[in-house]
Write an enzyme that holds these catalytic residues in place. Structure first.
Site, PDB file in Angstrom:
ATOM      1  N   ASN A 115       0.835  -1.213   0.000  1.00  0.00           N
ATOM      2  CA  ASN A 115       0.000   0.000   0.000  1.00  0.00           C
ATOM      3  C   ASN A 115       0.859   1.248   0.000  1.00  0.00           C
ATOM      4  O   ASN A 115       1.943   1.283   0.568  1.00  0.00           O
ATOM      5  CB  ASN A 115      -0.955  -0.012   1.200  1.00  0.00           C
ATOM      6  CG  ASN A 115      -0.385   0.693   2.413  1.00  0.00           C
ATOM      7  OD1 ASN A 115      -0.468   1.924   2.521  1.00  0.00           O
ATOM      8  ND2 ASN A 115       0.226  -0.071   3.319  1.00  0.00           N
ATOM      9  N   ARG A 116       0.335   2.258  -0.691  1.00  0.00           N
ATOM     10  CA  ARG A 116       0.913   3.612  -0.584  1.00  0.00           C
ATOM     11  C   ARG A 116      -0.257   4.592  -0.409  1.00  0.00           C
ATOM     12  O   ARG A 116      -0.440   5.521  -1.186  1.00  0.00           O
ATOM     13  CB  ARG A 116       1.780   3.971  -1.793  1.00  0.00           C
ATOM     14  CG  ARG A 116       1.138   3.807  -3.136  1.00  0.00           C
ATOM     15  CD  ARG A 116       1.936   4.451  -4.268  1.00  0.00           C
ATOM     16  NE  ARG A 116       1.403   4.086  -5.563  1.00  0.00           N
ATOM     17  CZ  ARG A 116       1.666   2.939  -6.203  1.00  0.00           C
ATOM     18  NH1 ARG A 116       2.477   2.053  -5.668  1.00  0.00           N
ATOM     19  NH2 ARG A 116       1.101   2.697  -7.372  1.00  0.00           N
ATOM     20  N   PHE A 119      -1.678   8.244   4.218  1.00  0.00           N
ATOM     21  CA  PHE A 119      -2.458   8.887   5.299  1.00  0.00           C
ATOM     22  C   PHE A 119      -3.724   9.569   4.767  1.00  0.00           C
ATOM     23  O   PHE A 119      -4.012  10.727   5.094  1.00  0.00           O
ATOM     24  CB  PHE A 119      -1.616   9.920   6.060  1.00  0.00           C
ATOM     25  CG  PHE A 119      -0.489   9.371   6.891  1.00  0.00           C
ATOM     26  CD1 PHE A 119      -0.348   8.007   7.131  1.00  0.00           C
ATOM     27  CD2 PHE A 119       0.452  10.232   7.463  1.00  0.00           C
ATOM     28  CE1 PHE A 119       0.700   7.510   7.900  1.00  0.00           C
ATOM     29  CE2 PHE A 119       1.497   9.750   8.241  1.00  0.00           C
ATOM     30  CZ  PHE A 119       1.625   8.382   8.451  1.00  0.00           C
ATOM     31  N   ASN A 144      -3.522   6.688  16.619  1.00  0.00           N
ATOM     32  CA  ASN A 144      -2.261   6.727  15.879  1.00  0.00           C
ATOM     33  C   ASN A 144      -2.181   8.063  15.140  1.00  0.00           C
ATOM     34  O   ASN A 144      -3.061   8.391  14.351  1.00  0.00           O
ATOM     35  CB  ASN A 144      -2.234   5.525  14.920  1.00  0.00           C
ATOM     36  CG  ASN A 144      -0.936   5.401  14.171  1.00  0.00           C
ATOM     37  OD1 ASN A 144      -0.464   6.364  13.570  1.00  0.00           O
ATOM     38  ND2 ASN A 144      -0.355   4.216  14.173  1.00  0.00           N
ATOM     39  N   SER A 180       5.802   5.366   8.499  1.00  0.00           N
ATOM     40  CA  SER A 180       5.118   5.021   7.247  1.00  0.00           C
ATOM     41  C   SER A 180       6.016   5.377   6.069  1.00  0.00           C
ATOM     42  O   SER A 180       6.576   6.483   6.023  1.00  0.00           O
ATOM     43  CB  SER A 180       3.802   5.789   7.126  1.00  0.00           C
ATOM     44  OG  SER A 180       3.342   5.706   5.802  1.00  0.00           O
ATOM     45  N   ASN A 182       5.006   5.985   3.163  1.00  0.00           N
ATOM     46  CA  ASN A 182       4.191   6.597   2.105  1.00  0.00           C
ATOM     47  C   ASN A 182       3.994   8.097   2.224  1.00  0.00           C
ATOM     48  O   ASN A 182       3.273   8.685   1.436  1.00  0.00           O
ATOM     49  CB  ASN A 182       2.834   5.888   2.043  1.00  0.00           C
ATOM     50  CG  ASN A 182       3.003   4.414   1.800  1.00  0.00           C
ATOM     51  OD1 ASN A 182       3.788   4.027   0.942  1.00  0.00           O
ATOM     52  ND2 ASN A 182       2.318   3.591   2.568  1.00  0.00           N
ATOM     53  N   THR A 183       4.588   8.713   3.231  1.00  0.00           N
ATOM     54  CA  THR A 183       4.579  10.177   3.332  1.00  0.00           C
ATOM     55  C   THR A 183       6.029  10.606   3.136  1.00  0.00           C
ATOM     56  O   THR A 183       6.900  10.177   3.897  1.00  0.00           O
ATOM     57  CB  THR A 183       4.055  10.622   4.719  1.00  0.00           C
ATOM     58  OG1 THR A 183       2.700  10.208   4.824  1.00  0.00           O
ATOM     59  CG2 THR A 183       4.141  12.128   4.891  1.00  0.00           C
ATOM     60  N   LYS A 218       5.822   3.980  16.903  1.00  0.00           N
ATOM     61  CA  LYS A 218       5.749   2.885  15.918  1.00  0.00           C
ATOM     62  C   LYS A 218       6.931   2.988  14.963  1.00  0.00           C
ATOM     63  O   LYS A 218       7.164   4.039  14.362  1.00  0.00           O
ATOM     64  CB  LYS A 218       4.433   2.962  15.139  1.00  0.00           C
ATOM     65  CG  LYS A 218       4.234   1.776  14.204  1.00  0.00           C
ATOM     66  CD  LYS A 218       2.802   1.604  13.821  1.00  0.00           C
ATOM     67  CE  LYS A 218       2.611   0.457  12.862  1.00  0.00           C
ATOM     68  NZ  LYS A 218       1.218   0.259  12.486  1.00  0.00           N
ATOM     69  N   ASN A 247       5.934  -1.360  11.440  1.00  0.00           N
ATOM     70  CA  ASN A 247       5.133  -0.874  10.317  1.00  0.00           C
ATOM     71  C   ASN A 247       5.441  -1.746   9.082  1.00  0.00           C
ATOM     72  O   ASN A 247       6.116  -2.764   9.201  1.00  0.00           O
ATOM     73  CB  ASN A 247       5.482   0.605  10.062  1.00  0.00           C
ATOM     74  CG  ASN A 247       4.282   1.391   9.557  1.00  0.00           C
ATOM     75  OD1 ASN A 247       3.561   0.917   8.675  1.00  0.00           O
ATOM     76  ND2 ASN A 247       4.066   2.563  10.097  1.00  0.00           N
ATOM     77  N   THR A 248       5.010  -1.322   7.927  1.00  0.00           N
ATOM     78  CA  THR A 248       5.271  -2.063   6.684  1.00  0.00           C
ATOM     79  C   THR A 248       6.729  -1.862   6.251  1.00  0.00           C
ATOM     80  O   THR A 248       7.387  -0.924   6.684  1.00  0.00           O
ATOM     81  CB  THR A 248       4.342  -1.559   5.559  1.00  0.00           C
ATOM     82  OG1 THR A 248       4.506  -0.142   5.455  1.00  0.00           O
ATOM     83  CG2 THR A 248       2.898  -1.875   5.846  1.00  0.00           C
TER      84      THR A 248
HETATM   85  C1  FMN Z   1      -3.562  -0.692   3.650  1.00  0.00           C
HETATM   86  C2  FMN Z   1      -2.733  -0.440   4.878  1.00  0.00           C
HETATM   87  C3  FMN Z   1      -2.774   0.810   5.476  1.00  0.00           C
HETATM   88  C4  FMN Z   1      -2.008   1.063   6.617  1.00  0.00           C
HETATM   89  N1  FMN Z   1      -2.084   2.278   7.209  1.00  0.00           N
HETATM   90  C5  FMN Z   1      -1.388   2.521   8.338  1.00  0.00           C
HETATM   91  C6  FMN Z   1      -1.498   3.759   8.996  1.00  0.00           C
HETATM   92  O1  FMN Z   1      -2.235   4.651   8.587  1.00  0.00           O
HETATM   93  N2  FMN Z   1      -0.733   3.949  10.113  1.00  0.00           N
HETATM   94  C7  FMN Z   1       0.100   2.983  10.620  1.00  0.00           C
HETATM   95  O2  FMN Z   1       0.736   3.201  11.637  1.00  0.00           O
HETATM   96  N3  FMN Z   1       0.195   1.786  10.017  1.00  0.00           N
HETATM   97  C8  FMN Z   1      -0.528   1.534   8.907  1.00  0.00           C
HETATM   98  N4  FMN Z   1      -0.428   0.309   8.298  1.00  0.00           N
HETATM   99  C9  FMN Z   1       0.523  -0.692   8.835  1.00  0.00           C
HETATM  100  C10 FMN Z   1      -0.148  -1.691   9.746  1.00  0.00           C
HETATM  101  O3  FMN Z   1      -0.703  -1.083  10.872  1.00  0.00           O
HETATM  102  C11 FMN Z   1       0.864  -2.764  10.204  1.00  0.00           C
HETATM  103  O4  FMN Z   1       1.849  -2.146  10.986  1.00  0.00           O
HETATM  104  C12 FMN Z   1       1.552  -3.452   9.031  1.00  0.00           C
HETATM  105  O5  FMN Z   1       0.651  -3.665   7.976  1.00  0.00           O
HETATM  106  C13 FMN Z   1       2.150  -4.803   9.435  1.00  0.00           C
HETATM  107  O6  FMN Z   1       1.178  -5.673   9.935  1.00  0.00           O
HETATM  108  P1  FMN Z   1       0.437  -6.799   9.048  1.00  0.00           P
HETATM  109  O7  FMN Z   1       1.488  -7.571   8.355  1.00  0.00           O
HETATM  110  O8  FMN Z   1      -0.383  -7.577  10.036  1.00  0.00           O
HETATM  111  O9  FMN Z   1      -0.435  -6.058   8.084  1.00  0.00           O
HETATM  112  C14 FMN Z   1      -1.185   0.043   7.158  1.00  0.00           C
HETATM  113  C15 FMN Z   1      -1.150  -1.212   6.543  1.00  0.00           C
HETATM  114  C16 FMN Z   1      -1.908  -1.468   5.429  1.00  0.00           C
HETATM  115  C17 FMN Z   1      -1.853  -2.824   4.791  1.00  0.00           C
END
Ligand code: FMN
Length: 345
Positions: A115-116, A119, A144, A180, A182-183, A218, A247-248
């Protein structure tokens, strides 16, 4: 039942599937007794699952990670599925549309997502309004917080302060998101000096309150060991309540797809199964190196009870799901809680 729903949802574009799922979840409010039956089916109530972490009482260790309910639209309904805590956000001071679409991609061969989103959210004020109505008082809510895309890093602290103040009365804990991918340039805020300054500012506001709230940080899974050492030091100096790892990732290693096809998808954070190992490593490193000095919420690639147990054994005090919830549905939460009971953890 989720398998049938998933069959149809996975035929749709991922973002459309997300909004349809949210609409369906909200519709459950019009089904008489849905909450009662959902709680009966999906919840596992057992006092042995209870945990007190950073001063908050969790009815079990499994929560929903940030990003799914960015605008705090469905946290009440999502709570029916057995999560003990829901993290809303990331919210920013001003509403913003996020990046151009498409910005969410499935990699089913790896049980992953890229994902990108950037926010996309309706702004902190809207989220705060929604959070005023909490149906289940035992459900813990995390807020968050992040910065707007157009806010330069030099002024980032102001954005986090606005979000902190707006959400203070309606959340139980805070998460400072500087990880993140993506910012643009956000992850630079993970550097020692700006991060210490940011967390100190928030802690000062926090210490001036009568009822202080735990603040967590985070972090990204892409940090080096040296950077993780800095994080440990910063957590100790600023006395924040703990860390969410992780995070990702920006890594694209070991995917069962052609490299060219993956490159075509473009930038973004990878989540799900390919992240399992690395996020567990980060949790273990933080816990071991810090001598268990602070709580860690483990997140990243939990797709089974075994994945969850591994995170807990690595030292996670609580765990969160996102991508695993998308791929496996609500049954996963109960499976994890049952496994925790069986393991006597
Ligand atoms: C579509 C999507 C949007 C996300 N948006 C946020 C976000 O806004 N803020 C954040 O801290 N993490 C965000 N994450 C990260 C998740 O909270 C999590 O840290 C990450 O996906 C790893 O966990 P998972 O493998 O169980 O998905 C997002 C993840 C995905 C897939």
């Amino acid at each position: 039942m989720y398998a049938v729903l998933k069959f149809f949802l996975f035929k749709l574009n991922p973002e459309k599937a997300h909004y349809l799922t949210f609409w369906l979840i909200k519709c459950t409010n019009y089904l008489p007794f849905f909450t009662f039956f959902a709680k009966k089916i999906f919840n596992l109530n057992n006092s042995k699952l209870k945990k007190t972490v950073f001063g908050l009482d969790f009815k079990n260790p499994v929560g929903l990670a940030a990003g799914l309910d960015k605008d705090a639209i469905a946290f009440n309904e999502l709570g029916n599925f057995g999560f003990s805590f829901i993290e809303i956000g990331t919210v920013t001071p001003k509403p913003q549309p996020g990046n151009d679409k498409p910005r969410l991609f499935r990699l089913p061969k790896n049980q992953a997502l890229i994902n990108r989103m950037g926010f996309n959210n309706k702004g902190v004020v809207e989220a705060a309004k929604k959070l005023k109505i909490r149906k289940d008082k035992t459900l813990i809510i995390g807020g968050n917080i992040g910065k707007n895309k157009l806010t330069p890093n030099e002024n980032a602290v102001d954005d986090y302060v606005v979000c902190f103040n707006e959400l203070f009365d309606v959340v139980d804990y805070f998460v400072v998101n500087v990880s993140s991918p993506n910012t643009p340039n956000l992850r630079e805020l993970q550097e020692k000096e700006p991060l210490t300054n940011l967390l100190n500012t928030l802690q000062m506001l926090n210490f001036n309150k009568i009822n202080q709230k735990p603040i967590l940080l985070k972090i990204a899974p892409d940090l080096t060991d040296l950077q993780l050492d800095d994080i440990i030091e910063i957590v100790k100096i600023t006395k924040i309540a703990g860390v969410i790892a992780t995070n990702t990732t920006i890594s694209r290693n070991d995917l069962n797809y052609d490299k060219v096809d993956i490159e075509k998808l473009g930038m973004g954070g990878l989540s799900g199964k390919p992240l399992t190992k690395r996020s567990t490593e980060v949790i273990r490193y933080l816990k071991t190196k810090s001598n268990n000095a602070f709580p860690v919420i483990g997140v990243g690639g939990i797709h089974s009870a075994e994945d969850a147990l591994e995170k807990l054994k690595a030292g996670a005090d609580l765990i969160q799901l996102y991508t695993g919830f998308v791929y496996h549905g609500p049954k996963l939460i109960k499976q994890i809680n049952r496994a925790i009971l069986n393991e006597n953890m």
